[in-house]
Design a protein around this motif. Structure first.
Motif, short mmCIF file in Angstrom:
data_model
loop_
_atom_site.label_atom_id
_atom_site.label_comp_id
_atom_site.label_asym_id
_atom_site.label_seq_id
_atom_site.Cartn_x
_atom_site.Cartn_y
_atom_site.Cartn_z
N SER A 194 44.03 36.23 40.34
CA SER A 194 44.36 37.31 41.27
C SER A 194 44.65 38.58 40.49
CB SER A 194 45.58 36.92 42.11
OG SER A 194 45.33 35.75 42.86
N GLU A 195 44.04 39.68 40.90
CA GLU A 195 44.23 40.93 40.18
C GLU A 195 45.63 41.47 40.40
OE1 GLU A 195 41.27 43.84 40.82
OE2 GLU A 195 39.62 42.59 40.09
N ASN A 196 46.22 41.93 39.34
CA ASN A 196 47.56 42.49 39.35
C ASN A 196 47.43 44.01 39.37
OD1 ASN A 196 50.16 43.41 38.70
ND2 ASN A 196 50.60 41.60 37.46
N SER A 197 48.08 44.66 40.33
CA SER A 197 47.94 46.10 40.48
C SER A 197 48.51 46.88 39.30
CB SER A 197 48.64 46.56 41.77
OG SER A 197 50.03 46.26 41.73
N GLN A 198 49.28 46.20 38.43
CA GLN A 198 49.85 46.88 37.27
C GLN A 198 48.86 46.94 36.11
OE1 GLN A 198 54.39 46.19 36.87
NE2 GLN A 198 53.56 44.22 37.52
N SER A 255 44.59 47.67 35.07
CA SER A 255 43.32 48.22 35.51
C SER A 255 42.20 47.69 34.62
CB SER A 255 43.36 49.75 35.47
OG SER A 255 43.64 50.22 34.16
N ASP A 273 42.33 43.76 30.72
CA ASP A 273 43.37 44.19 31.66
C ASP A 273 44.23 45.27 31.01
OD1 ASP A 273 42.65 42.13 33.59
OD2 ASP A 273 43.57 40.72 32.18
N SER A 329 49.47 49.42 32.93
CA SER A 329 49.82 50.74 33.41
C SER A 329 50.83 51.40 32.48
CB SER A 329 50.45 50.64 34.81
OG SER A 329 51.70 49.98 34.73
#
Length: 344
Positions: free
Chosen positions: A78-82, A84, A150, A153
């Motif tokens: 699952s992609e983590n919004s923290q 990119s 990944d 941020s």
């Protein structure tokens, strides 16, 4: 004990750059340079008195067959919004432990330090493993953990820099992710050890069960190059090869034994040294219940063997021992019988 003139020269140059700090910088730097698979044994004055290689042998054995509970297909995460995407690099565990040519490793490291010229030493590189700059006049020394897919941020990077050796497991995984540019925040921790606030080591396994990370965090007593505080290594468990820190398996084991560790000691006198610091991680037969570390006749430091044979350690010995001795690393079963000697 052998001496590597090239590495010795690098360490002396690094120590010169940080003078007049009244500490043994060579010893401090030793952990951050375990990618060279060396142990550094240092004197009080900061001069290198010898370099002994860690024994890392490999042989052809059956592949890893440990059960993979709740496994997902490799790379599915699952992609983590923290985090990119990194252009040209797969996300999640698929971007970890990729074998790379020098130009691609250089490209990725340049993303971390866009204002610095990247000139890496060596010809073979792996994502999530440390690379080092070539020691040439006019080239700024740097350590680069070759990025995966990944990109953390700015807020995540800031949080990791503020808390180098966190207390919580979640924050430790955050720091490991920031160093490697591989999101391991949802990986399963199978072994860990720490000296609170100073150093920590852990092993975590990916959701698919195909990848593992060994991660070491440390708070140094002096200013260090960016990224030196965290070291990561990734393994592809069903494709372990000669470039991995593997041993022949202990009798009856379903998987290859793994050991990667290193440390430094000193100050040293003519016949003895005082103090040894070491951290690392590994894997051993499920028959083993503990791994002990001992130098000289000092009391042993012991850590438990966790899920699927994994262990991690962070060891600080303050006693004195003969100058020509190095740590013994031994795994034992529940009856006190030796299962594996990693270093003797």
């Amino acid at each position: 004990m052998s001496n590597d003139p090239e590495v010795s020269g690098d360490l002396r140059r690094l120590a010169d750059r940080h003078q007049p700090q009244p500490v043994d910088l060579d010893a401090v730097l030793a952990r951050g340079r375990r990618g060279l698979r060396r142990r550094r044994y240092l004197s009080a004055g900061g001069s290198v008195v010898g370099i002994a290689a860690i024994a890392l042998t490999a042989a052809s054995v059956p592949g890893w067959t440990a059960a993979k509970q709740n496994a997902q297909p490799a790379g599915v995460q699952s992609e983590n919004s923290q985090f990119s995407p990194v252009p040209g690099v797969p996300r999640g565990e698929a971007g970890a432990d990729q074998h790379l040519a020098k130009d691609e490793a250089t490209r990725r490291c340049a993303l971390k330090t866009p204002n610095e010229k990247v000139l890496l030493r060596g010809s073979k590189f792996r994502s999530g493993w440390k690379a080092m700059s070539d020691a040439k006049p006019g080239v700024k020394f740097m350590e680069c953990t070759v990025p995966g897919g990944d990109r953390p941020s700015p807020a995540l990077i800031k949080a990791a820099a503020k808390d180098l050796v966190p207390t919580s497991t979640a924050d430790k995984l955050r720091n490991c992710s920031v160093a490697a540019w591989v999101d391991v925040t949802h990986w399963r921790v199978v072994a860990s050890d720490e000296i609170k606030g100073k150093a920590a080591s852990l092993v975590a396994v990916s959701p698919s069960g195909n990848k593992a990370i060994g991660c070491e965090l440390e708070r140094y007593p002096v200013a260090m190059p960016p990224g030196a505080e965290t070291s990561t290594w990734f393994l592809t468990l069903d494709k372990l090869g000669e470039s991995d820190p593997v041993f022949d398996p202990a009798s009856g084991s379903d998987y290859r034994d793994v050991y990667l560790g290193g440390g430094s000691g000193g100050p040293c006198g003519a016949t003895s040294c005082k103090g040894w610091n070491e951290s690392g991680w590994g894997r051993v037969s499920s028959k083993a219940v503990k791994v002990s570390f001992r130098i000289g006749n000092l009391p042993a430091y012991t850590v438990p063997v966790g899920a699927d044979g994994w262990f991690a350690y962070t060891w600080n010995e303050k006693g004195s021992y003969p100058r020509n001795q190095y740590p013994k690393v031994t795994a034992y079963d529940s009856h006190g019988k030796v299962v594996k000697k990693f270093a003797s």
